[in-house]
Design a protein around this motif. Structure first.
Motif, PDB file in Angstrom:
ATOM      1  N   LEU B   4      37.526  72.510  28.692  1.00  0.00           N
ATOM      2  CA  LEU B   4      38.965  73.055  28.176  1.00  0.00           C
ATOM      3  C   LEU B   4      39.061  74.530  28.388  1.00  0.00           C
ATOM      4  O   LEU B   4      39.559  75.253  28.987  1.00  0.00           O
ATOM      5  N   ASP B   5      37.552  74.968  28.115  1.00  0.00           N
ATOM      6  CA  ASP B   5      37.487  76.644  27.893  1.00  0.00           C
ATOM      7  C   ASP B   5      37.661  76.509  29.141  1.00  0.00           C
ATOM      8  O   ASP B   5      38.150  77.901  29.611  1.00  0.00           O
ATOM      9  N   VAL B   6      37.120  76.417  30.233  1.00  0.00           N
ATOM     10  CA  VAL B   6      36.545  76.814  31.675  1.00  0.00           C
ATOM     11  C   VAL B   6      38.227  76.847  32.167  1.00  0.00           C
ATOM     12  O   VAL B   6      38.452  77.455  32.950  1.00  0.00           O
ATOM     13  N   ASP B   7      38.661  75.266  31.810  1.00  0.00           N
ATOM     14  CA  ASP B   7      40.665  75.969  32.617  1.00  0.00           C
ATOM     15  C   ASP B   7      40.960  76.572  32.082  1.00  0.00           C
ATOM     16  O   ASP B   7      42.144  77.368  32.004  1.00  0.00           O
ATOM     17  N   MET B   8      40.967  77.254  30.453  1.00  0.00           N
ATOM     18  CA  MET B   8      42.293  77.967  29.789  1.00  0.00           C
ATOM     19  C   MET B   8      41.602  79.682  30.609  1.00  0.00           C
ATOM     20  O   MET B   8      42.203  80.207  30.347  1.00  0.00           O
ATOM     21  N   ILE B   9      40.500  79.416  31.054  1.00  0.00           N
ATOM     22  CA  ILE B   9      40.142  81.388  31.558  1.00  0.00           C
ATOM     23  C   ILE B   9      41.087  81.542  32.601  1.00  0.00           C
ATOM     24  O   ILE B   9      41.778  82.778  32.271  1.00  0.00           O
ATOM     25  N   PRO B  10      41.403  81.202  33.860  1.00  0.00           N
ATOM     26  CA  PRO B  10      42.583  81.522  34.407  1.00  0.00           C
ATOM     27  C   PRO B  10      43.670  81.925  33.891  1.00  0.00           C
ATOM     28  O   PRO B  10      44.835  82.285  34.029  1.00  0.00           O
ATOM     29  N   VAL B  11      44.224  80.902  32.376  1.00  0.00           N
ATOM     30  CA  VAL B  11      45.043  81.353  32.582  1.00  0.00           C
ATOM     31  C   VAL B  11      45.008  82.091  31.682  1.00  0.00           C
ATOM     32  O   VAL B  11      46.230  82.655  31.428  1.00  0.00           O
ATOM     33  N   LYS B  12      44.838  82.502  30.616  1.00  0.00           N
ATOM     34  CA  LYS B  12      44.217  83.487  29.527  1.00  0.00           C
ATOM     35  C   LYS B  12      44.665  84.712  30.658  1.00  0.00           C
ATOM     36  O   LYS B  12      45.323  86.181  30.808  1.00  0.00           O
ATOM     37  N   MET B  13      43.474  84.920  32.044  1.00  0.00           N
ATOM     38  CA  MET B  13      43.892  85.858  33.018  1.00  0.00           C
ATOM     39  C   MET B  13      44.975  86.256  33.866  1.00  0.00           C
ATOM     40  O   MET B  13      45.099  87.281  33.572  1.00  0.00           O
ATOM     41  N   GLN B  14      45.628  84.801  33.647  1.00  0.00           N
ATOM     42  CA  GLN B  14      47.409  85.037  34.349  1.00  0.00           C
ATOM     43  C   GLN B  14      48.791  85.978  33.172  1.00  0.00           C
ATOM     44  O   GLN B  14      48.824  86.870  33.158  1.00  0.00           O
ATOM     45  N   ALA B  15      48.056  85.566  31.734  1.00  0.00           N
ATOM     46  CA  ALA B  15      49.105  86.069  30.758  1.00  0.00           C
ATOM     47  C   ALA B  15      48.000  87.443  30.662  1.00  0.00           C
ATOM     48  O   ALA B  15      49.351  88.533  30.323  1.00  0.00           O
ATOM     49  N   ASP B  16      46.911  87.938  30.748  1.00  0.00           N
ATOM     50  CA  ASP B  16      46.590  89.153  30.843  1.00  0.00           C
ATOM     51  C   ASP B  16      47.727  90.210  31.637  1.00  0.00           C
ATOM     52  O   ASP B  16      48.156  91.333  31.548  1.00  0.00           O
ATOM     53  N   ALA B  17      47.008  89.494  32.952  1.00  0.00           N
ATOM     54  CA  ALA B  17      47.851  90.631  34.123  1.00  0.00           C
ATOM     55  C   ALA B  17      49.506  89.928  33.586  1.00  0.00           C
ATOM     56  O   ALA B  17      49.819  91.184  33.816  1.00  0.00           O
ATOM     57  N   LEU B  18      50.260  89.648  33.047  1.00  0.00           N
ATOM     58  CA  LEU B  18      51.523  89.249  32.812  1.00  0.00           C
ATOM     59  C   LEU B  18      52.080  90.591  31.965  1.00  0.00           C
ATOM     60  O   LEU B  18      52.935  91.127  31.843  1.00  0.00           O
ATOM     61  N   PHE B  19      51.208  90.530  30.531  1.00  0.00           N
ATOM     62  CA  PHE B  19      51.404  91.119  30.241  1.00  0.00           C
ATOM     63  C   PHE B  19      51.329  92.483  30.514  1.00  0.00           C
ATOM     64  O   PHE B  19      52.459  93.699  30.306  1.00  0.00           O
ATOM     65  N   ARG B  20      49.915  92.664  31.308  1.00  0.00           N
ATOM     66  CA  ARG B  20      50.123  94.437  31.522  1.00  0.00           C
ATOM     67  C   ARG B  20      50.954  95.254  32.736  1.00  0.00           C
ATOM     68  O   ARG B  20      51.506  95.479  32.569  1.00  0.00           O
TER      69      ARG B  20
END
Lengths: 291, 440
Positions: B4-20
């Motif tokens: 699950l953690d591995v799955d979450m990493i790209p999502v988190k990166m996407q969200a960070d990019a979106l926030f930026r």
């Protein structure tokens, strides 16, 4: 059974009568409309300096003359384009600045006049009336008065167009606001946000695509308006056009160049803005689907 | 868990990019707006505006729009005294008559109120008693100029005196003395002679009395005097308003009539030929792109100034706009209704009449009515350029640079006219579209 057929017969007669009455009403309205159009045309024709029928064959004389000269002196056109480019930029700047200022004012006015969002709910009708009045003032009225006070130049036109824009966009914006969800606003209120924070963080993100789309549409309209105001002395390409027209026969090449510049600008802005407006209203869903 | 953690990493990166990106937009956009407005500030030379701003013009405009002045003038060569509202011939009192604050005679006494009294004495002598200051006298003559005498002390700044001219401006009025003329202005609030001019027997009567006389059988005369008021020209103004609305009406409705059949040719689902569609669309773009301004100029050359030119300019520009909007509305029309009508054996005309028109009518009507209101404003502007309607009256009043009360009057009328049209088109829209829903 017989009862039923009788019922249908009555229904049918009733329906036919209704249709007949409706047709008659439609016919009467149509007749009034046609009479209004015809008599209106006759009055307008009567009060015009030149008649419609006598002027009709002269309709193409002037465009022919201007275009003919433009074709004849086609080598001077690029030089004219360069010469009038700064005033074209001024016209676009008038439209841009007035749209921006007007939209900012409209944003505040619309938030102040939407139920559930207003800072002072009792003042909603007042702000609505203010917007109605601002919307009703034609740009030329304010521009002419300001030209008298401030002298010619872009500022009177900018103020005049911004004033009208604030009213016109304010109405559209407040319609958008009414469809916005109030939940984010309530959420922000519960954590102690003040009014401007609630609006900027709670409402604006919801409505900004629609705001932008309306503002772009307004920008198209305002380019035309600023060209017209130039014609009455407010600077920009309209002013140059008026001067070029006054040179008279044999020297319409400048006027032709301005016509072409204005035409091209309006077409380009229309196309670009409709492309972006399309993206603002439809593009977002595409992206959501892709994500 | 680790999967699950591995799955979450790209999502988190996407969200960070979106926030930026969000952060960039929310700070970048206001900065961009500010930068553009700063550029405009200097490009339009707003700092230089202070020099160009004509304070006198602004003051005259504001004061004149809600007040008027009455001139009392003595010609120092002939000795004649005349009283005229706004100094206009149309507002001149008949010789030997004057308002009650002017006493004509061998000595003309002009009471400006609050103790200010101006006297036109014999032999061109004049005196002005200013309370709290003293008496200003002058003996204008050809040989010695104005020859003014002021009370002892420094000359205050509201008095401007030279050999050939003296101007005194107080809160009660204004006095100008030259060798040839002695003139006093007294200011009053309101619009002068709005209802009746001085030559009308009803001038100066109260509202009640005029009403009483109207009931006594003089209504027609009263109306005629009001309607033909030479100062305010009520009949001309009414005609001008009518002309402006006429321009908007003829232009809008004419454009709708022309645009509807053309829109069918430009709509994807009604016009199978791609070439025809493209030609129609370029046609609409052309009519819209050549702005109303250019159409007005071109048409004014052929038809001369007047309401017809304005109506045609609106008609041509809006044919383009309506064509585009109508064809879009037609493309959005529901095909099922048309098929339903077709299945009953309807021919193409009937399919359009019963399958399409009822669907699109509300959309088209609301667009037309919206344009009717907006075109009332355009008609005012076009009238100012080509000469017709209330726009023409407005520019005429502006050009004189002194009839600001008339300018204010026209502006109020224009705003009321546009608001009335706005209300009317909204009412009609509700009426027609609701009626359609109920009836069909």
């Amino acid at each position: 059974m017989a009862d039923l057929t009788g019922g249908v017969g009555a229904l049918r007669a009733d329906y036919m009568a209704l249709t007949r009455r409706k047709r008659m009403m439609d016919g009467i309205i149509l007749a009034i409309f046609v009479a209004l159009m015809v008599s209106g045309f006759m009055i307008a024709d009567d009060r015009n300096a030149g008649g419609f029928w006598s002027g009709l064959h002269r309709l193409f004389d002037f465009p022919k003359e201007v275009l003919g000269e433009a074709v004849e002196k086609v080598d001077t056109l690029p030089a004219h384009f360069v010469k009038f480019f700064p005033s074209l930029v001024e016209t676009i700047n008038i439209a841009g600045a007035s749209t921006l200022i007007g939209a900012l004012a409209a944003m505040v006015l619309s938030l102040l006049s939407t139920r559930g969002m207003a800072r002072w709910p009792r003042m909603i009708p007042v702000f609505r009336r203010i917007m109605d009045i601002m919307r009703a003032v034609p740009e030329i009225v304010i521009a002419l008065v300001l030209i008298f006070v401030m002298g010619g130049g872009p500022v009177p036109a900018m103020i005049a167009i911004a004033f009208h824009t604030a009213g016109a966009l304010g109405k559209l914006f407040s319609e958008v606001n009414e469809n916005a969800s109030l939940k984010p606003v309530e959420g922000l209120q519960s954590v102690g946000a003040n009014w401007s924070q609630r609006m900027i963080l709670g409402v604006i993100p919801q409505v900004s695509p629609n705001y932008l789309s309306y503002a772009l549409l307004r920008f198209e309209i305002n380019i035309r308006a600023s060209a017209i105001l130039g014609f009455v002395g407010a600077g920009g390409i309209g002013y140059e056009l008026k001067n070029a027209m006054s040179w008279g026969k044999g020297q319409y090449d400048e006027a032709a160049a301005i016509f072409l510049l204005l035409f091209a600008t309006i077409i380009v802005v229309d196309q670009v803005s409709s492309h972006f407006r399309d993206r603002l209203t439809h593009g977002k869903t595409d992206r959501k689907v892709a994500a | 868990m680790s999967a699950l953690d591995v799955d979450m990493i790209p999502v988190k990166m996407q969200a960070d990019a979106l926030f930026r990106r969000k952060r960039l937009v929310s700070f970048g956009l206001p900065a961009l707006v500010l930068a553009y407005l700063t550029y405009i500030f200097f490009a339009f030379d707003i700092p230089g505006l202070a020099q160009r701003f004509e304070v006198d013009n602004a003051r005259a405009l504001v004061a004149d729009s809600y007040s008027y002045k009455t001139h009392v003038t003595r010609d120092n060569r002939s000795g004649e005294v005349s009283v005229a509202i706004e100094g206009e011939r149309k507002g001149t009192y008949e010789a030997g008559t004057a308002p009650d604050w002017v006493a004509l005679g061998n000595e003309t006494l002009i009471d400006l109120g609050e103790g200010h009294v101006v006297t036109f004495g014999a032999e061109n002598f004049m005196s002005y008693i200013v309370p709290g200051y003293g008496e200003i006298t002058a003996q204008p003559s050809r040989a010695k100029g104005v020859d003014a005498t002021l009370p002892e002390g420094d000359v205050p700044e509201w008095i401007n005196v030279s050999r050939n001219r003296m101007t005194v401006t107080t809160e009660a009025g204004r006095l100008t003395v030259t060798r040839n003329r002695t003139e006093v202005f007294r200011y009053f609030a309101g619009w002068e002679l709005f209802f009746f001019t001085l030559d009308s027997p009803y001038h100066g009567l109260g509202f009640g009395e005029v009403m009483a006389r109207a009931l006594g059988g003089e209504a027609a005369d009263i109306w005629l005097d009001f309607w033909t008021n030479k100062m305010w020209r009520h009949s001309d103004v009414a005609w001008a308003l009518f002309e402006t609305i006429l321009m908007a009406f003829l232009g809008t409705m004419g454009a709708a009539i022309v645009a509807l059949p053309l829109a069918f040719l430009a709509a994807k689902n009604f016009s199978p030929l791609m070439a025809v569609r493209q030609v129609m669309r370029r046609f609409f773009d052309f009519f819209r792109g050549v702005d109303a301004l250019i159409w007005t100029i071109v048409l004014a050359r052929a038809f001369g100034p007047g309401p017809l030119t304005g109506a045609l300019a609106i008609l041509i520009t809006d044919t383009g706009s309506f064509g585009k909007m109508f064809s879009e509305a037609l493309e959005n029309a529901d095909q099922k209704q048309i098929e339903g009508i077709q299945s009953t054996g309807a021919n193409p005309v009937q399919r359009y009449r019963f399958g399409v028109i009822p669907q699109v009518t509300p959309v088209l009507l609301s667009q037309i009515l919206y344009y009717l209101e907006s075109n009332t404003r355009s008609a005012t502007i076009i009238g100012a350029i080509t000469g017709g309607g209330i726009g023409l009256l407005l520019t005429q009043a502006m050009i004189t640079q002194k009839d600001w009360e008339e300018v204010a009057y026209y502006i109020v009328l224009i705003i009321l006219m546009v608001m009335a049209m706005d209300w009317f088109s909204g009412w009609l829209r509700r009426k027609l579209i609701q009626g359609d829903e109920g009836g069909r």
